[in-house]
Design an enzyme around this catalytic site. Structure first.
Site, PDB file in Angstrom:
ATOM      1  N   THR A 140       0.844  -1.202   0.000  1.00  0.00           N
ATOM      2  CA  THR A 140       0.000   0.000   0.000  1.00  0.00           C
ATOM      3  C   THR A 140       0.877   1.249   0.000  1.00  0.00           C
ATOM      4  OG1 THR A 140      -1.562  -1.297   1.293  1.00  0.00           O
ATOM      5  CG2 THR A 140      -1.980   1.061   1.134  1.00  0.00           C
TER       6      THR A 140
ATOM      7  N   ARG B 269      -2.646   4.682   7.579  1.00  0.00           N
ATOM      8  CA  ARG B 269      -2.875   3.313   8.087  1.00  0.00           C
ATOM      9  C   ARG B 269      -2.671   3.346   9.595  1.00  0.00           C
ATOM     10  NH1 ARG B 269      -0.612  -2.250   5.724  1.00  0.00           N
ATOM     11  NH2 ARG B 269      -2.233  -1.675   4.244  1.00  0.00           N
TER      12      ARG B 269
ATOM     13  N   HIS C  87     -10.402  -1.220   4.116  1.00  0.00           N
ATOM     14  CA  HIS C  87      -9.206  -0.961   3.296  1.00  0.00           C
ATOM     15  C   HIS C  87      -9.713  -0.685   1.874  1.00  0.00           C
ATOM     16  CE1 HIS C  87      -5.207  -0.957   1.836  1.00  0.00           C
ATOM     17  NE2 HIS C  87      -4.766  -2.112   2.296  1.00  0.00           N
TER      18      HIS C  87
HETATM   19  N1   CP Z   1      -2.424  -5.682   0.838  1.00  0.00           N
HETATM   20  C1   CP Z   1      -1.811  -4.837   1.720  1.00  0.00           C
HETATM   21  O1   CP Z   1      -2.440  -3.971   2.331  1.00  0.00           O
HETATM   22  O2   CP Z   1      -0.466  -5.027   1.824  1.00  0.00           O
HETATM   23  P1   CP Z   1       0.504  -4.186   2.764  1.00  0.00           P
HETATM   24  O3   CP Z   1       0.121  -4.496   4.193  1.00  0.00           O
HETATM   25  O4   CP Z   1       1.903  -4.647   2.427  1.00  0.00           O
HETATM   26  O5   CP Z   1       0.299  -2.730   2.472  1.00  0.00           O
END
Ligand code: CP
Length: 300
Positions: free
Chosen positions: A54, A103, A131
């Site tokens: 992300t 996040r 998400h």
């Molecule tokens: N799919 C996803 O959110 O991956 P990351 O946690 O690496 O951002």
């Protein structure tokens, strides 16, 4: 979408989804055409939890649009470590950037942050909540590989804590997909999500065994058991490794089955699946760039 926050997939109408996906396809075909679309824009990356895809795909997306990114750094290297509140953190950062990608481990954090700032907040994952940008790239991948007509999607694994699942389920309802949820009883979809899907008229089925539905699926979306969200490690151990697919299992699936995973995976997809025509999860991760480019172009 210009100047709006993106907190939940529930905000996305079918028209919003199709607009972003169509634009992402145009951008993927000719990225040079948007090389200056966000010239001068600065995107703040505020990640209070680890991320590879992300964070890096947002950074790649804004760079390819001619803009730039500024990174808060992890919790350990920022003033969050000194006890600064989320509200103060985002109030400061809105003075530096044109949008904030956030996040956070707490469900509702992105919504809360959005109430303190005027620049758009993009939810890049709030605990076990939502998400939504992952959902857009998931839908892009589904549309490219299986289309939206008469679509049957199986979603397997940690449906309780998996935020990508909660977001995707809402969006799949908007594209009229048949949704098949496969999990141990203890990791069923939360009651609140089931209620929302029911209210929205979603076509939902639940299973504890993948064999009961595998042959009927166009897409199988596998998820990691979210170890970090379990209040009790013993509870995690009871279900860890239970829902796993491998090449042998997929012999009973449709030849055209698309296997997806938001990644990272631990052991829920065996490495031998990577060599099959079903494996679509790396393509899915790569789709994060054009999809987030389309989204940023629209929002900024
Ligand atoms: N799919 C996803 O959110 O991956 P990351 O946690 O690496 O951002």
């Amino acid at each position: 979408m210009r100047h709006e926050h993106l907190i939940s997939a529930k905000q996305l109408s079918r028209e919003d989804i199709e607009t972003v996906l169509d634009r992402a396809a145009e951008i993927a075909a000719d990225p040079e055409a948007v090389a200056e679309a966000c010239d001068g824009s600065l995107l703040a990356l505020c990640f209070f939890e680890p991320s590879t895809r992300t964070k890096m795909s947002f950074e790649t997306a804004i760079t390819r649009l001619g803009g730039d990114a500024t990174d808060m750094g992890g919790v350990e290297s920022s003033s969050v470590k000194k006890g600064e509140s989320l509200a103060d953190t985002v109030r400061v950062i809105e003075g530096y950037a044109d949008a904030i990608v956030l996040r956070h481990p707490s469900e509702g954090a992105a919504k809360l942050a959005s109430q303190f700032v005027d620049v758009p907040v993009i939810n890049a994952g709030d605990g076990a909540g939502q998400h939504p940008t992952q959902t857009l790239l998931d839908l892009y991948t589904i549309r490219e590989n299986a289309g939206f007509d008469d679509l049957s999607v199986g979603i397997m694994g940690d449906l309780k804590y998996g935020r990508t699942v909660h977001s995707l389920a809402h969006a799949l309802t908007n594209v009229d997909a048949n949704q098949h949820f496969i999990s141990p009883e203890s990791l069923r979809l939360p009651r609140s999500v089931r209620y929302d899907l029911h209210e929205a008229g979603a076509n939902v089925h639940e299973y504890t065994e993948i064999d009961d539905v595998l042959g009927a699926l166009d897409v199988l979306y596998v998820t990691r058991i979210q170890r970090e969200r379990f209040p009790d490690e013993n509870e995690y151990r009871q279900v860890a490794g239970e829902y796993r697919i491998d090449a042998e299992l997929l012999e009973s699936a449709d030849d055209e089955l698309t296997v997806m995973h938001p990644l990272p995976r631990v052991d829920e997809i065996a490495a031998d699946v990577d060599e099959t025509n079903h494996a679509t999860y790396f393509e899915q991760a790569h789709n994060g760039v054009p999809v987030r480019m389309a989204l940023l172009e629209a929002m900024l």
